[in-house]
Structures are given as C-alpha cells and as structure tokens.
Design a protein around this motif. Sequence first.
Motif, PDB file in Angstrom:
ATOM      1  N   ALA A 387      15.925  50.548 -45.479  1.00 36.72           N
ATOM      2  CA  ALA A 387      16.767  51.321 -44.558  1.00 36.72           C
ATOM      3  C   ALA A 387      18.178  50.759 -44.525  1.00 36.72           C
ATOM      4  CB  ALA A 387      16.148  51.309 -43.159  1.00 36.72           C
ATOM      5  N   ARG A 388      18.299  49.434 -44.447  1.00 38.14           N
ATOM      6  CA  ARG A 388      19.633  48.831 -44.383  1.00 38.14           C
ATOM      7  C   ARG A 388      20.432  49.132 -45.648  1.00 38.14           C
ATOM      8  NH1 ARG A 388      16.734  44.607 -41.308  1.00 38.14           N
ATOM      9  NH2 ARG A 388      16.072  43.531 -43.205  1.00 38.14           N
ATOM     10  N   PHE A 389      19.787  49.041 -46.810  1.00 38.69           N
ATOM     11  CA  PHE A 389      20.519  49.261 -48.058  1.00 38.69           C
ATOM     12  C   PHE A 389      20.841  50.731 -48.277  1.00 38.69           C
ATOM     13  CE2 PHE A 389      20.381  44.943 -49.188  1.00 38.69           C
ATOM     14  CZ  PHE A 389      21.232  44.779 -50.275  1.00 38.69           C
ATOM     15  N   VAL A 390      19.942  51.622 -47.905  1.00 36.08           N
ATOM     16  CA  VAL A 390      20.225  53.050 -48.031  1.00 36.08           C
ATOM     17  C   VAL A 390      21.397  53.431 -47.139  1.00 36.08           C
ATOM     18  CG1 VAL A 390      19.300  55.335 -47.484  1.00 36.08           C
ATOM     19  CG2 VAL A 390      17.921  53.715 -48.770  1.00 36.08           C
ATOM     20  N   ILE A 391      21.400  52.934 -45.893  1.00 35.78           N
ATOM     21  CA  ILE A 391      22.486  53.234 -44.958  1.00 35.78           C
ATOM     22  C   ILE A 391      23.790  52.578 -45.431  1.00 35.78           C
ATOM     23  CG2 ILE A 391      23.301  52.850 -42.595  1.00 35.78           C
ATOM     24  CD1 ILE A 391      20.275  53.130 -41.774  1.00 35.78           C
ATOM     25  N   GLY A 392      23.714  51.324 -45.877  1.00 40.91           N
ATOM     26  CA  GLY A 392      24.896  50.662 -46.409  1.00 40.91           C
ATOM     27  C   GLY A 392      25.456  51.388 -47.617  1.00 40.91           C
ATOM     28  N   TYR A 393      24.590  51.844 -48.496  1.00 37.89           N
ATOM     29  CA  TYR A 393      25.005  52.595 -49.681  1.00 37.89           C
ATOM     30  C   TYR A 393      25.737  53.867 -49.261  1.00 37.89           C
ATOM     31  CZ  TYR A 393      24.557  54.283 -54.533  1.00 37.89           C
ATOM     32  OH  TYR A 393      24.813  54.711 -55.814  1.00 37.89           O
ATOM     33  N   ALA A 394      25.149  54.586 -48.300  1.00 34.34           N
ATOM     34  CA  ALA A 394      25.731  55.851 -47.848  1.00 34.34           C
ATOM     35  C   ALA A 394      27.055  55.632 -47.124  1.00 34.34           C
ATOM     36  CB  ALA A 394      24.749  56.577 -46.932  1.00 34.34           C
ATOM     37  N   LEU A 430      17.136  42.495 -53.184  1.00 37.00           N
ATOM     38  CA  LEU A 430      18.584  42.682 -53.170  1.00 37.00           C
ATOM     39  C   LEU A 430      19.186  42.134 -51.881  1.00 37.00           C
ATOM     40  CD1 LEU A 430      18.903  46.302 -54.628  1.00 37.00           C
ATOM     41  CD2 LEU A 430      19.109  44.123 -55.839  1.00 37.00           C
ATOM     42  N   GLU A 431      18.463  42.299 -50.780  1.00 31.04           N
ATOM     43  CA  GLU A 431      18.954  41.763 -49.515  1.00 31.04           C
ATOM     44  C   GLU A 431      18.969  40.236 -49.532  1.00 31.04           C
ATOM     45  OE1 GLU A 431      18.458  43.775 -45.593  1.00 31.04           O
ATOM     46  OE2 GLU A 431      17.083  42.102 -45.247  1.00 31.04           O
ATOM     47  N   SER A 432      18.036  39.625 -50.218  1.00 34.13           N
ATOM     48  CA  SER A 432      18.049  38.164 -50.342  1.00 34.13           C
ATOM     49  C   SER A 432      19.326  37.706 -51.035  1.00 34.13           C
ATOM     50  CB  SER A 432      16.822  37.693 -51.131  1.00 34.13           C
ATOM     51  OG  SER A 432      15.630  38.026 -50.464  1.00 34.13           O
TER      52      SER A 432
END
Length: 570
Positions: A387-394, A430-432
């Motif tokens: 969720a964090r990466f999808v939102i960050g990407y968007a 990726l978050e790591s």
Amino acid sequence: MAKRIVIDPITRIEGHLRIEVNLDGTKITDALSSGTIFRGIEKIVVNRDPRDVWAFVQRICGVCTHIHALTSLRAVEDALSIKIPKNANLIRNIMTAALHLHDHIVHFYHLHGFDWIDVVSALKADPAQTSALAASISNWPLSSPGYFKDVQQKIKTFVESGQLGIFANAYWGHPAYKLPPEANLMGVAHYLQALEWQKEIVKIHTIFGGKNPHPNYAVGGMACAINLNDNDVINMERLNLVKSKIDEARTFVDQVLMPDILAIAGFYKNELWGGGVSNYLAYGGLPATDINDPDHFLFPRGVILNRDLSKVYDVDLKDPNQIQEFVSHSWYKYDDKTIGLHPWNGETNPSYDGPKPPYANLDENKSYSWIKAPRWKGQAMEVGPLARFVIGYAKGNQEMKGLVDEALRKLDLPISALFSTLGRTLARALESKYCVDHLAGFYNELIANIKAGDSVTFNSEKWEPQTWPKEAQGIGFSEAPRGALGHWVRIKDGKVSNYQAVVPTTWNASPRDLKGQKGAYEASLLDTPMAIENQPLEILRTIHSFDPCLACSTHILNKNGQEMLRVRSR
C-alpha cells in the motif's frame, strides 16, 4: 461440489489465525479469516495515567514493539498539544526505520521465505554451482563453495536424524516450489546468516531505548539523555555503534536481501495471483520535521481505490465518517451492530456467540472472528508495504518509483504485477532498501544537530497534569512494518476515559462487513490455485505475504473451551 479446507492455526506468524477456504477443483472460490483470540489492551488502560499508556499498549505485540509505544505517545501528545524536540523526532525515526528493517528481513527469511524455498531440495545442490550463482548476483563474502558445502552438511544432518528441527512442519517437495536446488541452498544459507544479523540491528533500540524488545519512551520526547563526553548516557562511542549497525544493515540489504528477492521472484514471476481487495490505505509516517506536516512524510499518506493510480484520496483520521470499525461478523457487541464506530467513540465489549470448541467449521453468515472490520468510507482496505509503495508511486515519490521501476525492469514485469502475492513480497524488500538508505540520513542529521549544540531530547512543559485541559482527545498514527497503525485516546480528569487501537492486521485480517465485503486476507485467496488440497502451501504463501501479526491473548482456553486462567490487572 466445493470442499471445505481448514488451517488452524496458521503457523509462522505472531498470534492465532484460522483460515477456512472452499476449494472447487483446484481453485479457491471462497475464504474466511478468523482471529481466534481476544485482545483487551484497550480496556486495561482505561482510568490509567495517559503518560503510562505507551508501556501497556506496547505489549499488544511481541514483535513490532516499538511502533505501538510510538503511536501511543503521539496520541497523548496530540491530545495535550505537546511538541517534541527535533532530536526526539530523529531518534524516533531511527528506531522506526531500524524496526522496519529488522521486521522485514526476519519476516522474509524466517517466516515467509520457506514458502518459496524448498529446504530438502538443497541437498541435491552442487555447492560449487551455488557459489557461482551467488557470485553472479552479489559480492557477499560468505559465498564460497566450501561455505555452501558446510551449510548443506548441516541440512543433511537434520534430515538424516529424522528431526528437521527449525526446518520441520513444511511441505518439502511440493510441486508449487520452483527454485532449482542451488537457489534453495543459497536461500537456506542466507536464512542462517539472517539469524545472526538480526540480533545486531536491534542494538540501535537498546542504545536509545535502554532495551529490546519493549524499549523505554516518554511523552514529550525520548527517555534518553545525550552528552558526547559522559559515559553514563548516550555518548559518541554509543552513537558510533549506531552508525556501525546502520552500515551493516545497508550491506545486508544490498548484498543479500535484494539480490535474493529478485532472484527468487524471477522463478515465480508468472504466478501473479493473490491480489486482494484492490484498495490501499496509508496514514503516513517517518516525519522529516513534524508529525503534523504530512507533506514531508517519507512514508506517504493516502488512499487508492480499485488500483487506479491516477487518483490518490486524502485521509483524515479525525473525521468520524472516514475510519469506522464494524462488528457485524465479529464477537463484539455494539448497541447497534449495523453501524460502524469511529475509534474515538469505539467500544471493545467481547460477546462470544460462536460454536463451542472444538468445532469443524465457522459460519461466515454469523459472527466468526475476534477481529473487527475497519473500513475507510465504507471500503475494505489493504495496508502495508505494498500500500505504501503503490500510494508513493501514484503520488510521484521519485525514490519509491525508482525502486519499483528498476525491480520490475529486471523482472520484465508490468506495474500490474505488484497487485499479487509476489508483488506484496517484493514491496517489503523494496521498503527495506528505502528504509536503510534513509536511516543513514536520520543518523547524520542527528549528529549534525548535536554538534551544533542541541542535545535536547525531552520537552517537559506539559508533563504535569495540572497543565492539561479537563477533557482532551488525540490521535496517534504511524506506518508499522505491517501497515497503517492508529491509536485514539480520550482523556478526562487526568485519566484515560477511552482508548482504541486499530492495528494493521485488523485491516488486513478483518472479516466480512454487512455489505458482504471481504477483508484483504479473504479477498486475496480467491482464485488461488492449489496443487494438493491437504498441503496448502499456496494459501500459506499468500497469507504470509501480509506478515500476519495478531494480538496477544488475555484469556487461555483448553481444547474444550473451558477457561484455564484469568488474570486481573489493577
């Protein structure tokens, strides 16, 4: 006709989780997620001093301990309008980033990795070829043929003894495993190396918090003093030790975790099931300056609906119409179970009306879980690294976007591949990488601030209760390793009058709601293929991809449902 399959308990998680699925042929057509133990921390902290609550709610979890304390501190600080010093914010960020690293790496290698890595297959590996494979993806020094031969001998000793020890109770040889023997041997070797590494990164928590797990904190900042020339507090020697642990973590992420994830994903990249609810939520976290400045969070805030990356919705945790918890299928009572309650008005009143253990199946048309069903504007959500990466990407976070694009380029996969069990696992790795790079930045900023003459870590201005209003309410939030975490507190006459915690696994493991919407676990299992019905490796792979962390227990029951022990806390 569909067959009902029950897994109880799900292993290699924190807590107690039951999964039931309907299998029609080789595909899952329906799923049920049940948290099977009651959490009552919210009731324990009522009528307590709000300055002490962090120490209680930190015990919600024995794994992600720091983050519940941090979120509780923020709730009380929000209620009392307390602003923390810059050093305290930096130290909290360092501890949060360190927690994410520890949690994600332990999760992959020790909880989730063996859903992808076949330990027994490693016995067939050629150590020399394993060494060549390892050298082709990384410069990690522990990669010689002799080293892998020694690891292989350890595995052989386990197998020949008939007692697999730490490798027991798995489905070795299952057809869902895709790695060649050499990749399996490399994975097992790195499992053992991660065991050694993980005890080092937590020293950061010990230095700043006095111990781990459950470090020490203080409303108003941090419960640690800094003096570079004093051996009794945090001095330069201890700060240098923090720096060394950050450097070690970066090396492990860059040379072990990331190469392993990409190598393993390459063998599974055509198995993109497990997408789930298609809605993603993040509260935001790792504030660069202040927790009330979401535009400068390193973890982004927002909501995405139906995987539409063209629109990110705002989140207001104080809006009673946004975050609500429903209990229509949970073992709790509201005056009206058809409505949801915002956490400031939330209730934790257990009301078990399920079958008496032991039982064959739960009924999804009735209450079937000790987990409530949180919803954002009535929508079921997934929270966590994906969720964090999808939102960050968007939202155009260039670092997050760069990490995603580079990984997908190497795997030759489209952005849609993220919406899967494999994508969820990739996002955690990726978050790591994202966290370890920023961990060094937080540390450097802390050192620069101290050298500039600022060593303050605590604000005592509103420590005394006589400075507080008669009534107050606050919200504390963070991004825990497993996702969006919120604590809501009401304070009256200097005591906690109501407290509610909505944890990431409450979102992901939630049961159905009145509209029939499944939670993220349940939705992610739909259409999952299963090769062997009594060896549900595929189910474990998807559930483990969320890194379940269910609440610790307050009651103990025997197999017949009889209470064995009750503890009254005063």
